[in-house]
Write an enzyme that holds these catalytic residues in place. Structure first.
Site, PDB file in Angstrom:
ATOM      1  CB  SER A 193      15.509  42.237  60.490  1.00 52.38           C
ATOM      2  OG  SER A 193      16.248  42.516  61.661  1.00 52.38           O
ATOM      3  CE1 TYR A 206      15.603  37.185  61.787  1.00 53.58           C
ATOM      4  CE2 TYR A 206      16.837  39.113  62.501  1.00 53.58           C
ATOM      5  CZ  TYR A 206      15.639  38.518  62.166  1.00 53.58           C
ATOM      6  OH  TYR A 206      14.474  39.240  62.206  1.00 53.58           O
TER       7      TYR A 206
END
Length: 333
Positions: free
Chosen positions: A130, A155
């Protein structure tokens, strides 16, 4: 016939990838635990869409890949040539309140997929990282060789950990691995927890939209078709363990690419495009920056363009109306 195992196959990117691979005449085995992070009905609708015309070339297994015993059992006897590991617990803000969901799916689950790939000696495993790994990086555009050891959300930390674990497996077991740092993906069949869906839904229903950092946000919005072109190109080109330096710094059979649009757009401009496509003005609810968020994302895609010929073609001017059009049809508006 090439068989690709796609994790998170009922998700936004996973479903689109499965359809693209099936359209090439390949076979897909898809797994997904169909959790309730967002509406399960949307996930089931994506699966129905995948099945259209797939015949017996698509097999779906409802499974949590964080359970290694069930993963092995469900795939026993199944020939797997390569893996697209796209399943994960997504969302930056959700990780603030639900850290254990990320540890289970993104850490334990990722190790399980690495072990499965090693046990089956797959030709290549592509996995989802990501752009969140760049944290509050002020140097733009974000380059795969930038330091990414200051994550601003759990995350992001789990995705960086996935990259490190993948590097280890590539080194120890000569397992070809490619990590893809996705930048703000949007388009038809998108996720209800993402900005494009939330804003469209609220504008059409006359509700205010939350605009963080008073609108001073920039995102490298990347249309789903462009993302899938990059994922497929990556699957087709496993990195070699030849000692050369790969994007991301590895000298093993592991490489990391940014996969974005290379064109950050100001949030307020995108809101304007949504207003035009929806045919009505948005009511803005201006808010401060949220914990874990970053003000800007901007992908340097030099490496993936050079190595794989990746060249995104869809601007937000075309992509935003296309999403709104799909949303209206899906919702019957």
């Amino acid at each position: 016939m090439t068989t690709t195992l796609v994790t998170g196959v009922a998700g936004f990117i996973g479903a689109a990838l499965a359809k693209a691979l099936l359209a090439r005449g390949e076979r897909v085995v898809g797994i997904d635990n169909l959790n309730n992070y967002y509406d399960v009905a949307l996930k089931r609708d994506r699966l129905t869409d995948i099945c259209q015309g797939a015949g017996n070339r698509f097999r779906f297994i409802e499974l949590d890949f964080a359970d290694m015993a069930k993963l092995r059992s469900a795939l026993e006897g199944e020939t797997i040539d390569r893996i697209a590991h796209l399943g994960a617990q997504a969302g930056v803000r959700y990780s603030i309140d639900n850290p254990h969901a990320y540890a289970q799916s993104n850490l334990v689950g990722h190790v399980n997929m690495l072990e499965f790939a090693r046990e089956r000696s797959v030709a290549h495993m592509v996995y989802a990282s990501s752009s969140s790994v760049y944290g509050g990086n002020e140097k733009v555009p974000f380059d795969v060789d930038d330091r990414v050891d200051h994550p601003v959300s759990l995350y992001a930390a789990t995705k960086k950990a996935d990259e490190l674990m993948s590097e280890t497996y590539a080194h120890l077991y000569k397992l070809p691995m490619t990590g893809l740092r996705f930048f703000t993906v949007y388009g038809p069949w998108g996720r209800p927890d993402m900005m494009m869906w939330i804003f469209t839904d609220r504008i059409l229903s006359g509700q205010p939209i939350p605009v963080f950092n008073n609108g001073e946000m920039y995102r490298d919005f990347t249309y789903i078709d462009d993302i899938i072109a990059g994922v497929v190109a990556s699957l087709d080109c496993p990195p070699a363990d030849d000692g050369s330096k790969k994007p991301g710094g590895s000298t093993t059979a592991h490489t990391i690419y940014n996969i974005g649009n290379n064109q950050p757009e100001q949030l307020m401009r995108v809101i304007g495009l949504l207003e035009d496509a929806c045919g009505r003005k948005a009511e803005l609810d201006m808010k401060p920056m949220q914990p874990g968020d970053v003000p800007r994302t901007y992908a340097d895609i030099t490496a993936i363009s050079r190595d794989l010929g990746y060249a995104p073609t869809t601007s937000v001017d075309a992509g935003v109306p296309a999403f709104v059009d799909w949303f209206r049809k899906y919702r019957g508006i």
